[in-house]
Structure formats: C-alpha cells, structure tokens
Design a protein around this motif. Structure first.
Motif, short mmCIF file in Angstrom:
data_model
loop_
_atom_site.label_atom_id
_atom_site.label_comp_id
_atom_site.label_asym_id
_atom_site.label_seq_id
_atom_site.Cartn_x
_atom_site.Cartn_y
_atom_site.Cartn_z
N ALA A 125 0.81 -1.23 0.00
CA ALA A 125 0.00 0.00 0.00
C ALA A 125 0.84 1.28 0.00
CB ALA A 125 -0.93 0.01 1.21
N LEU A 126 2.17 1.17 0.05
CA LEU A 126 2.99 2.38 -0.02
C LEU A 126 2.78 3.04 -1.38
CD1 LEU A 126 6.38 1.25 1.58
CD2 LEU A 126 4.38 2.22 2.69
N ALA A 127 2.56 4.34 -1.38
CA ALA A 127 2.24 5.02 -2.63
C ALA A 127 2.74 6.46 -2.62
CB ALA A 127 0.73 5.00 -2.86
N PRO A 128 3.61 6.82 -3.58
CA PRO A 128 4.00 8.23 -3.69
C PRO A 128 2.79 9.13 -3.89
CG PRO A 128 5.42 6.83 -5.04
CD PRO A 128 4.28 5.97 -4.57
N LEU A 129 2.78 10.28 -3.27
CA LEU A 129 1.67 11.21 -3.41
C LEU A 129 1.67 11.81 -4.81
CD1 LEU A 129 1.90 13.12 0.01
CD2 LEU A 129 0.60 11.05 -0.53
N THR A 130 0.48 12.09 -5.34
CA THR A 130 0.41 12.77 -6.63
C THR A 130 0.88 14.21 -6.46
OG1 THR A 130 -1.90 13.28 -6.17
CG2 THR A 130 -1.45 11.33 -7.51
N PRO A 131 1.55 14.77 -7.46
CA PRO A 131 2.03 16.17 -7.34
C PRO A 131 0.86 17.12 -7.06
CG PRO A 131 2.97 15.09 -9.28
CD PRO A 131 1.90 14.17 -8.76
N SER A 132 1.07 18.02 -6.12
CA SER A 132 -0.02 18.94 -5.75
C SER A 132 0.43 20.40 -5.74
CB SER A 132 -0.58 18.58 -4.38
OG SER A 132 0.44 18.60 -3.40
N SER A 133 1.72 20.64 -5.54
CA SER A 133 2.22 22.01 -5.53
C SER A 133 3.27 22.17 -6.63
CB SER A 133 2.84 22.36 -4.17
OG SER A 133 3.99 21.58 -3.93
N GLU A 134 3.62 23.39 -6.91
CA GLU A 134 4.57 23.68 -7.99
C GLU A 134 5.89 22.94 -7.80
OE1 GLU A 134 7.15 27.56 -8.99
OE2 GLU A 134 4.99 27.88 -9.26
N ASN A 135 6.35 22.84 -6.56
CA ASN A 135 7.64 22.20 -6.29
C ASN A 135 7.62 20.68 -6.48
OD1 ASN A 135 8.80 24.66 -5.63
ND2 ASN A 135 8.27 24.47 -3.45
N ASP A 136 6.42 20.11 -6.55
CA ASP A 136 6.30 18.66 -6.70
C ASP A 136 6.51 18.20 -8.14
OD1 ASP A 136 5.70 18.46 -4.01
OD2 ASP A 136 3.53 18.54 -4.32
N TYR A 137 6.39 19.10 -9.10
CA TYR A 137 6.44 18.73 -10.51
C TYR A 137 7.86 18.75 -11.05
CZ TYR A 137 1.35 19.00 -10.73
OH TYR A 137 0.02 18.78 -10.53
N SER A 138 8.14 17.82 -11.99
CA SER A 138 9.45 17.80 -12.64
C SER A 138 9.64 19.07 -13.47
CB SER A 138 9.57 16.58 -13.56
OG SER A 138 9.22 15.39 -12.91
N TYR A 139 8.64 19.41 -14.26
CA TYR A 139 8.65 20.63 -15.07
C TYR A 139 7.59 21.59 -14.53
CZ TYR A 139 11.40 18.32 -18.75
OH TYR A 139 12.38 17.68 -19.46
N SER A 140 7.98 22.84 -14.41
CA SER A 140 7.02 23.87 -14.01
C SER A 140 7.18 25.06 -14.97
CB SER A 140 7.27 24.32 -12.57
OG SER A 140 6.36 25.35 -12.20
N LEU A 141 6.10 25.40 -15.68
CA LEU A 141 6.13 26.48 -16.66
C LEU A 141 5.06 27.51 -16.31
CD1 LEU A 141 7.42 23.95 -18.17
CD2 LEU A 141 6.55 24.96 -20.28
N LYS A 142 5.40 28.81 -16.48
CA LYS A 142 4.45 29.89 -16.19
C LYS A 142 4.42 30.84 -17.38
CE LYS A 142 3.21 33.26 -12.61
NZ LYS A 142 1.90 32.65 -12.33
N PHE A 143 3.21 31.24 -17.75
CA PHE A 143 3.06 32.09 -18.93
C PHE A 143 3.56 33.50 -18.65
CE2 PHE A 143 0.53 34.64 -21.99
CZ PHE A 143 0.99 34.03 -23.15
N ASN A 144 4.40 34.00 -19.57
CA ASN A 144 4.92 35.38 -19.51
C ASN A 144 4.07 36.22 -20.46
OD1 ASN A 144 6.47 37.78 -20.08
ND2 ASN A 144 8.24 36.75 -19.13
N GLN A 145 3.18 37.02 -19.90
CA GLN A 145 2.22 37.77 -20.70
C GLN A 145 2.92 38.74 -21.65
OE1 GLN A 145 -1.20 37.12 -20.14
NE2 GLN A 145 -1.53 38.25 -22.05
N ALA A 146 3.98 39.38 -21.15
CA ALA A 146 4.67 40.39 -21.96
C ALA A 146 5.35 39.78 -23.18
CB ALA A 146 5.69 41.14 -21.10
N ARG A 147 5.89 38.59 -23.05
CA ARG A 147 6.63 37.95 -24.14
C ARG A 147 5.78 36.98 -24.95
NH1 ARG A 147 12.16 38.46 -23.00
NH2 ARG A 147 12.43 37.58 -25.10
N GLY A 148 4.59 36.65 -24.45
CA GLY A 148 3.71 35.73 -25.16
C GLY A 148 4.24 34.31 -25.23
N SER A 149 5.00 33.92 -24.23
CA SER A 149 5.60 32.57 -24.21
C SER A 149 5.67 32.08 -22.77
CB SER A 149 6.99 32.58 -24.85
OG SER A 149 7.83 33.53 -24.23
N TYR A 150 6.09 30.83 -22.63
CA TYR A 150 6.16 30.24 -21.30
C TYR A 150 7.59 30.23 -20.77
CZ TYR A 150 1.33 28.63 -21.35
OH TYR A 150 -0.04 28.58 -21.35
N GLU A 151 7.74 30.60 -19.47
CA GLU A 151 9.04 30.60 -18.82
C GLU A 151 9.19 29.29 -18.02
OE1 GLU A 151 11.65 33.12 -15.50
OE2 GLU A 151 9.62 33.79 -16.08
#
Length: 566
Positions: A336-362
């Motif tokens: 029954a041991l089970a890694p938790l599903t990612p829930s916060s930004e730090n839990d994800y391997s990749y984290s991307l945020k949209f840059n409104q000024a540049r129209g692309s993802y950082e």
C-alpha cells in the motif's frame, strides 16, 4: 537459568559467538540492505534505463537484483548439506566458517574497483553473487555452533542475543557510512559508496577473528580419520541420503521445516527486495533508504530481545506465530505504499508559467537528465532546455504531450496560465502512477490515509521500516532457537545444514517468484510482493501444527542413542 549464572569461560564463549553476528552484520546491513540494492539500481538505470527488454520480456532493476539473490542462495542451498555432513564427522566447522569469512570479506572489498569496469552494474552483481554465497554459507556453520555453546534452556536468549549484537554492530557501521555519504560532495558520492563497501569487508574479517579465536571446535562423537576428497564426497552424499530417510523419525522437525520454508520465503524475500523496491518502484533516495535501514537496526536490537522475553512468557512457538502474523500485516502495508500525486509547484518535474509580456512560457524548474537510455530520447527533444528559458506555446504543448504519452516518461509537468490554461499531467512511469491488478489498493490507502495526512512516500517507508525492525530480529532468532530445540545436538552441523538447505531453497524460490511475476507483468513489483505474502500466510498457518514438546523428546532420544554408541 540466565546467562550470567553460567561459568565465566562459557560466558566468554557465548560472547565471542555473538561477536560473529556483530562482524557479518556489516555485510547484511550496509552492503546487502543499504548500499548494494540502491547502488545496483543506480548503475543499472544509468547504463540501461528503467527497464531492460530481453527476448520480449521487461526486466526491471529490482527483478535483475532478485535474480542475483536467487542464484547465490541456490549455490549455498546445494552445497551446505554436503559440507554439514562432513562437519559432523570431521572437526572442520570453524575451518569452513573461517574460509567463508575470509572469502566473503575479500570479495566484498573488490567493490572499490567496480566503477572502472565496463558494464559496472553487471560486475557489482557478480561481486554480490559470490560475496552473498560466502555470507550465507558462513551463517550455516555459525548457526550450527549454537547448540554446543548454550544449554537448551537458554537457546532463545542466546540466539536473540546474537541477533541483537548483529543489529547493533551493523547499525554502528551503517551510521558511519551514512555520515560519510552525506558529508561527501556530490561529485565524490560514487567513490564514497565504494569505499563504504570496502570497509564492510574489513569490518567483517577483523571482528570475526574474535569468534574464530575464542569459540572452540565442537566435539565430534563419531569421527572419521584419514579422509580423502573422494571418500569425503562419497560419505557426504551417503549420509545426506540417510538423513532424508531418517527424517520420518523426526516428524515434528519435518512439519516445522515445511512451515519454515514457507514463512522464511516471505521474510527473506521481503527483507532482501525491500531496499531495491524502494529505490526502483518508489524512487526513494539512497540516503533516505540508508537512514531508514539504520533506524531499523536499532529498533531490531530491542525487538530481538523483546521477543526473547515474550518467548519466556508464551513459549517460543507462540511468540514466533505472533511475529509472523505481524509480518503478514507488514506485507499488506508494504504493497500500500504510494508516492503522493504532485499537488504544488515544487512537486512537478517541469514547471512552466506564462509570460504575458513575451507571449511565451518561462521554465521555472526542470529535471536533471541522466545518461540512461530512457533519457536519450528526452535529451534529443528537450535536452537543450534550461531554467529561465522562454519557449513558445507550441513547444510547451509538445512538452506537455510528450510527458503524458511517452511510454518511458517518469516526469510530471505543471503549466500555469496562458493559452494552455493551467494544465498538469504525469508520465506513464511516474512513481505516483499506480496501475496493474492491485493498483486499486495503494490508490485507496493513498486517498483515505496518505494524502489527507500529507505523508510522503519516504515517511511511509520509514513507518514500514520501524514495523519491520520490531519483528525482524524476533522472527529470525526464534526460528533458529526453535529448530535447535527440536534437532539433535550431536548432529548439529548436519541438521543445521539441512535447515540452511531448506532456508536457502525458500530464499531462492521467493526472489525467483518475485522476478518472474515482475517480468511477466511488465514490472508490476507490487503484485510480485503480494505473491510472496501468500506463502508467508500459509507458513504461519502450518507452524501451528508443530508439537514442540514431542520434537524435543525425539531429539533427546537421538542424542542418547549416539552418545551410548561412542
């Protein structure tokens, strides 16, 4: 009667005998439990990837490691009965113990050179194969000395004391190893790991000298002199055949051995495979695994003596049954041991945020790729990405789809804001992806227990480790002392070798079964553990049929017969 009531000379012998557990537990703890499984998984993954496809079969690192365990224990299972028969007719118990000790310590020390060889994972497996033969073979003759150094009334106490010495001594060395690996710069971790393995060999050899020097060679009641190699082999095979025929005289011993094969299969396989399962399936770091095993050592020190006290209160057999019932629950808990599903930004391997000024993802964060084959595809498509880079919406969408659909993807990704509208996903091989026939069980426990309490998989494994520590020493010590009670002292090496044969046979069956199920189910290690648990349950039920008093009477009658004829 207590150990302190014995003559000083006998107390010294018991202490020296226990020191061999102190010596060889460095291998059982630091090498076999803490370092080798994780290091093997690491080297295998770096060279091959998360799995190897061979003849259409999927072989995971833990399955490959399990195969090495099975092959090495098979060698001991075949050779021990023959050597045990000879050791009861010739005064060579300590000589064989010394040979296994020197060989095992020396071979283990060769680990320092493994990284300089091609296919390092393969050569580490070879070193483990031969060193485990020496470790397991030495235990046979170490155990066969037990009936000769302590009266039957103290077998539970002395057997438990030996395991307590082992857990404490192994724990001390593991604490040193953990400190070395933590303090070393990351560039030196590999070298530090190999140095720790080399020190295991030194510890094993040097402390074993105490046992070899102090513990006397047991008296041989029916010795044979002028033994040649041919005569020795012929005698061993004849005596072994006679042992099989005479087993019908030892009815309770036979019933116990059947139960032992089944429950020992579960205990040994779970104990041996757990670190590799933690590294391979749960993706727990080597440092945390070592820290958990260190805690287990000191918990097991108290647990082994605690179950010795329990045996005094409710008998050895009943105390062992309590241990085994606890092991059954531990097996269910382990699945029954089970890694938790990612829930916060730090839990994800990749984290991307949209840059409104540049129209692309950082790119806010991304994983560190290795040289493994499974990461080669990823490097070819996304290896040029760096933190703080800006990538187009189309490239971000391609990354999202690759994480989700690539068969070997162990990654997760979170995309915040912008045209992709805050999407997240995990790859098919991500640790939190629970599939397979029994995937519902860890999912259920994660939903109702792990996630609400926010307990990460590392601490789930730690809880499991503490539970294992409480019963590990007790189950091993009581199984050994119960066998000593119902077997003849005058034929200790012969019967303990047969005991080892049954134990090693079961220790072969378990890892082989684990490997086969893991391979056939394309890497479903949880289902493999469940299959081992079934054998543990059956063995526990069968143990209830053993009549210890009847077995003790039969063993005493055999001792009286042999002593009266010499």
């Amino acid at each position: 009667m207590k150990v302190r009531d014995l003559p000083k000379k006998q107390r010294q012998i018991i202490h020296a005998w226990c020191m061999y557990d102190w010596a060889n537990s460095s291998y059982a703890t630091s090498a076999m439990a803490a370092i080798v499984p994780q290091y093997f998984v690491y080297l295998f993954t770096q060279a091959v990837g998360s799995e190897l496809i061979f003849l259409g079969l999927t072989i995971t690192p833990s399955a490959m490691y399990s195969i090495a365990v099975a092959l090495s224990t098979a060698v001991v299972a075949i050779s021990s009965p023959i050597l045990g028969v000879l050791a009861d007719r010739i005064a060579i118990k300590k000589k064989i113990l010394c040979l296994y000790t020197v060989s095992g310590a020396l071979i283990t020390s060769f680990s320092i050179f493994v990284t300089y060889l091609p296919s390092s994972w393969f050569w580490l497996g070879v070193i483990f194969f031969f060193s485990n033969i020496a470790f397991s073979g030495g235990l046979v003759f170490y155990n066969s000395l037990l009936p000769h150094i302590a009266p039957k009334a103290l077998l539970d106490n002395v057997s438990s004391r030996g395991f307590a010495y082992g857990y404490f001594g192994g724990g001390l060395l593991l604490a040193v190893h953990l400190g070395i690996i933590i303090m070393m710069p990351s560039d030196w971790t590999d070298f530090a790991t190999r140095m720790c393995l080399m020190s295991v060999g030194a510890w094993w050899f040097l402390w074993a000298l105490w046992t070899i020097k102090v513990v006397p060679e047991p008296t041989i009641f029916n010795p044979i002199k002028r033994m040649t190699v041919t005569k020795a082999t012929s005698l061993a095979l004849n005596e072994l055949g006679k042992t099989f025929k005479e087993l019908k005289k030892f009815k309770m011993l036979v019933i116990y051995l059947i139960a032992y094969v089944l429950f020992n299969d579960g205990i040994q396989t779970i104990s041996t495979i757990a670190p590799a399962f933690g590294a391979d399936t749960l993706k727990i770091s080597t440092t945390f695994l070592m820290a958990t095993i260190l805690i287990i050592q000191f918990v097991a020190t108290a647990g082994s003596m605690g179950f010795s006290k329990l045996a005094d209160l409710i008998t050895t057999k009943n105390a062992l049954i309590v241990c085994l019932i606890a092991w059954c629950f531990i097996g269910i808990f382990g699945v029954a041991l089970a890694p938790l599903t990612p829930s916060s930004e730090n839990d994800y391997s990749y984290s991307l945020k949209f840059n409104q000024a540049r129209g692309s993802y950082e790119i806010l964060s991304l994983p560190e790729l290795t040289d493994s084959q499974s990461d080669e595809f990823w490097k070819s498509k996304f290896g040029n990405l760096k933190e703080k880079d800006l990538i187009s919406v189309d490239k971000s969408s391609e990354l999202l789809n690759s994480v989700k659909s690539y068969d070997e993807s162990q990654f997760s990704i979170l995309i915040s804001d912008g045209p992709l509208r805050s999407k997240s996903t995990i790859g098919p091989k991500h640790p939190s992806a629970l599939d397979g026939p029994i995937g519902w069980w860890p999912k259920l426990i994660r939903t109702i227990f792990w996630s609400p309490l926010n307990i990460p998989v590392e601490y789930q494994f730690l809880i499991l480790g503490i539970a294992v520590g409480l019963v590990l020493g007790g189950s091993q010590a009581l199984a050994r002392s119960l066998f000593a009670k119902i077997s003849p002292e005058t034929r200790s090496a012969e019967f303990f070798s047969f005991f080892a044969f049954m134990g090693r046979t079961s220790a072969v069956i378990g890892p082989v079964l684990y490997s086969l199920i893991s391979i056939v189910t394309a890497g479903d290690n949880r289902l493999a553990i469940l299959s081992i648990l079934i054998m543990l349950v059956i063995g526990t039920i069968y143990l209830t049929k053993v009549n210890v008093e009847e077995g003790e009477i039969t063993a005493q009658n055999e001792d009286n017969r042999i002593r009266s004829t010499n």
